[in-house]
Write a protein that holds these residues in place. Sequence first.
Motif, PDB file in Angstrom:
ATOM      1  N   MET A   1       0.845  -1.168   0.000  1.00 23.77           N
ATOM      2  CA  MET A   1       0.000   0.000   0.000  1.00 23.77           C
ATOM      3  C   MET A   1       0.898   1.243   0.000  1.00 23.77           C
ATOM      4  SD  MET A   1      -3.135   0.918   2.648  1.00 23.77           S
ATOM      5  CE  MET A   1      -3.928  -0.658   2.581  1.00 23.77           C
ATOM      6  N   GLN A   2       0.604   2.197  -0.849  1.00 18.04           N
ATOM      7  CA  GLN A   2       1.393   3.418  -0.928  1.00 18.04           C
ATOM      8  C   GLN A   2       1.106   4.311   0.281  1.00 18.04           C
ATOM      9  OE1 GLN A   2       1.034   5.525  -4.576  1.00 18.04           O
ATOM     10  NE2 GLN A   2       1.521   3.756  -5.845  1.00 18.04           N
ATOM     11  N   GLU A   3       2.070   5.182   0.601  1.00 22.22           N
ATOM     12  CA  GLU A   3       1.932   6.039   1.782  1.00 22.22           C
ATOM     13  C   GLU A   3       0.657   6.869   1.742  1.00 22.22           C
ATOM     14  OE1 GLU A   3       4.184   9.505   4.328  1.00 22.22           O
ATOM     15  OE2 GLU A   3       5.306   8.439   2.798  1.00 22.22           O
ATOM     16  N   ARG A   4       0.321   7.401   0.576  1.00 21.05           N
ATOM     17  CA  ARG A   4      -0.898   8.213   0.436  1.00 21.05           C
ATOM     18  C   ARG A   4      -2.138   7.412   0.815  1.00 21.05           C
ATOM     19  NH1 ARG A   4      -4.639   9.657  -2.799  1.00 21.05           N
ATOM     20  NH2 ARG A   4      -4.712  10.435  -4.818  1.00 21.05           N
ATOM     21  N   ARG A   9      -6.412   5.935   4.685  1.00 22.15           N
ATOM     22  CA  ARG A   9      -7.031   4.895   5.502  1.00 22.15           C
ATOM     23  C   ARG A   9      -6.963   5.279   6.978  1.00 22.15           C
ATOM     24  NH1 ARG A   9      -3.881  -0.170   7.262  1.00 22.15           N
ATOM     25  NH2 ARG A   9      -3.118   1.582   8.428  1.00 22.15           N
ATOM     26  N   ASN A  10      -5.801   5.764   7.433  1.00 22.19           N
ATOM     27  CA  ASN A  10      -5.636   6.138   8.836  1.00 22.19           C
ATOM     28  C   ASN A  10      -6.526   7.318   9.220  1.00 22.19           C
ATOM     29  OD1 ASN A  10      -3.797   4.095   9.187  1.00 22.19           O
ATOM     30  ND2 ASN A  10      -1.998   5.429   9.092  1.00 22.19           N
ATOM     31  N   LEU A  11      -6.654   8.286   8.333  1.00 25.12           N
ATOM     32  CA  LEU A  11      -7.535   9.426   8.617  1.00 25.12           C
ATOM     33  C   LEU A  11      -8.992   8.971   8.702  1.00 25.12           C
ATOM     34  CD1 LEU A  11      -5.888  12.205   6.428  1.00 25.12           C
ATOM     35  CD2 LEU A  11      -5.773  11.951   8.920  1.00 25.12           C
ATOM     36  N   ALA A  12      -9.375   8.042   7.852  1.00 20.43           N
ATOM     37  CA  ALA A  12     -10.732   7.489   7.919  1.00 20.43           C
ATOM     38  C   ALA A  12     -10.942   6.750   9.241  1.00 20.43           C
ATOM     39  CB  ALA A  12     -10.984   6.560   6.731  1.00 20.43           C
TER      40      ALA A  12
END
Length: 169
Positions: A1-4, A9-12
């Motif tokens: 998975m790319q950093e973006r 995903r983490n913000l969600a």
Amino acid sequence: MQEREVVQRNLALQRQWYGEPLGDRVRRLVVAYRTSQAQLAEVLGISAPMLSQVMSGRRAKIGNPSVLARLVMLERKVFTPGVAAGESEAVRQALEDVRDSRPALGRDSMPVRQVGNSEEVVRPALRQIAQPHELEWAADLLDSYHPALAGLLRRAASGETRAEDSRSA
């Protein structure tokens, strides 16, 4: 998975777990307490790089529940009269109190969202930061554009409750 993708995903996940991205919450505290992100990290009991990673979404969560409890404590202390007025001694004392705290957490001790009638929480908070005549004045200013908000300010000024509040009690 790319950093973006990881960040998105983490913000969600942060929205799901904490109600909004932690970066938004922390930035409000930096402004409210007129402090740096590094100083805020020290008060919370987390390293500055870790706080930066959580704020940017490179990490999804605050793993230490005491750190999260201190974050919530700071959010709540923003509404105390001296802190809300920006008094430097009150701000310093609030930061010191939170830094020195040793919060004990249980499963139900820190709800993220307010349950029940939020007006029951807002009215006393408004009465703590403004005198009744100031609340009435603000209500008069808002009345033509925001009548519901003006009504809330007037209820806070008078100490009255809405009819549905008394029925649910």
